[in-house]
Write a protein that holds these residues in place. Structure first.
Motif, mmCIF file in Angstrom:
data_model
loop_
_atom_site.group_PDB
_atom_site.id
_atom_site.type_symbol
_atom_site.label_atom_id
_atom_site.label_comp_id
_atom_site.label_asym_id
_atom_site.label_seq_id
_atom_site.Cartn_x
_atom_site.Cartn_y
_atom_site.Cartn_z
ATOM 1 N N CYS A 54 0.848 -1.193 0.000
ATOM 2 C CA CYS A 54 0.000 0.000 0.000
ATOM 3 C C CYS A 54 0.886 1.245 0.000
ATOM 4 C CB CYS A 54 -0.895 -0.004 1.227
ATOM 5 S SG CYS A 54 -2.011 -1.414 1.283
ATOM 6 N N ALA A 86 -7.843 -2.906 5.560
ATOM 7 C CA ALA A 86 -6.543 -3.135 6.197
ATOM 8 C C ALA A 86 -6.219 -1.916 7.050
ATOM 9 C CB ALA A 86 -5.472 -3.357 5.141
ATOM 10 N N PHE A 88 -3.362 -0.128 9.441
ATOM 11 C CA PHE A 88 -1.950 -0.085 9.804
ATOM 12 C C PHE A 88 -1.757 0.932 10.921
ATOM 13 C CE2 PHE A 88 -2.259 -0.994 5.273
ATOM 14 C CZ PHE A 88 -1.438 -2.096 5.121
ATOM 15 N N LEU A 129 1.021 -5.563 2.992
ATOM 16 C CA LEU A 129 -0.218 -6.011 3.641
ATOM 17 C C LEU A 129 0.035 -6.967 4.802
ATOM 18 C CD1 LEU A 129 -2.782 -6.514 0.747
ATOM 19 C CD2 LEU A 129 -2.850 -4.835 2.586
ATOM 20 N N THR A 132 -0.168 -5.391 8.403
ATOM 21 C CA THR A 132 -1.369 -4.764 8.957
ATOM 22 C C THR A 132 -1.465 -5.067 10.449
ATOM 23 O OG1 THR A 132 -2.730 -6.677 8.424
ATOM 24 C CG2 THR A 132 -2.773 -4.881 6.851
ATOM 25 N N THR A 135 -7.091 -6.689 9.985
ATOM 26 C CA THR A 135 -7.829 -6.696 8.717
ATOM 27 C C THR A 135 -9.280 -7.047 9.028
ATOM 28 O OG1 THR A 135 -5.874 -7.413 7.497
ATOM 29 C CG2 THR A 135 -7.991 -7.701 6.411
#
Length: 139
Positions: A54, A86, A88, A129, A132, A135
């Motif tokens: 991302c 997702a 973070f 990903l 994360t 999720t």
């Protein structure tokens, strides 16, 4: 496959419901972050496709991180795609000295329709990903 969350408000509604939060969109349309609650500042991106990494703008990351620190909050980056959200925790990733693999890329100046064709260089990084914090599956 299109993301089920079409707007930032949809994303915040999902987060609020799932985690019993009280996040609200920023009232100032020029705010450096998209939403906040008593513990977090949120930057929200809605993507049509799932990307393994991302993209995040360096200026956006550090400006939001600084603001979150001033408010004694965590900075959270939220990416909605493919019926998933997702989340973070950027504050924690930075504390862990995460490698964002910063680089300059030529990208649209803005996502606004009239500025999508204007390309400028931006400092951007990437968050995988697998990194994360959480999720959420959107049903």
């Amino acid at each position: 496959m299109k993301a089920k969350c079409k707007t930032e408000q949809d994303v915040i509604d999902c987060i609020n419901k799932k985690f019993k939060r009280e996040a609200k969109l920023a009232s100032d349309k020029f705010s450096i972050y998209d939403a906040e609650d008593k513990n977090y500042l949120y930057e929200i991106k809605i993507r049509d496709f799932k990307y393994l990494n991302c993209l995040i703008e360096k200026d956006k990351l550090f400006n939001n991180l600084k603001k979150a620190d001033q408010l004694n909050k965590y900075f959270i980056y939220v990416v909605c795609f493919d019926k998933k959200i997702a989340i973070f925790n950027i504050t924690n990733l930075v504390k862990q000295k995460y490698n964002f693999k910063w680089e300059k890329r030529k990208l649209p100046k803005s996502t606004m329709l009239n500025e999508k064709k204007k390309l400028i260089y931006k400092n951007v990084g990437y968050i995988n990903l697998k990194d994360t914090s959480i999720t959420i599956n959107i049903t």
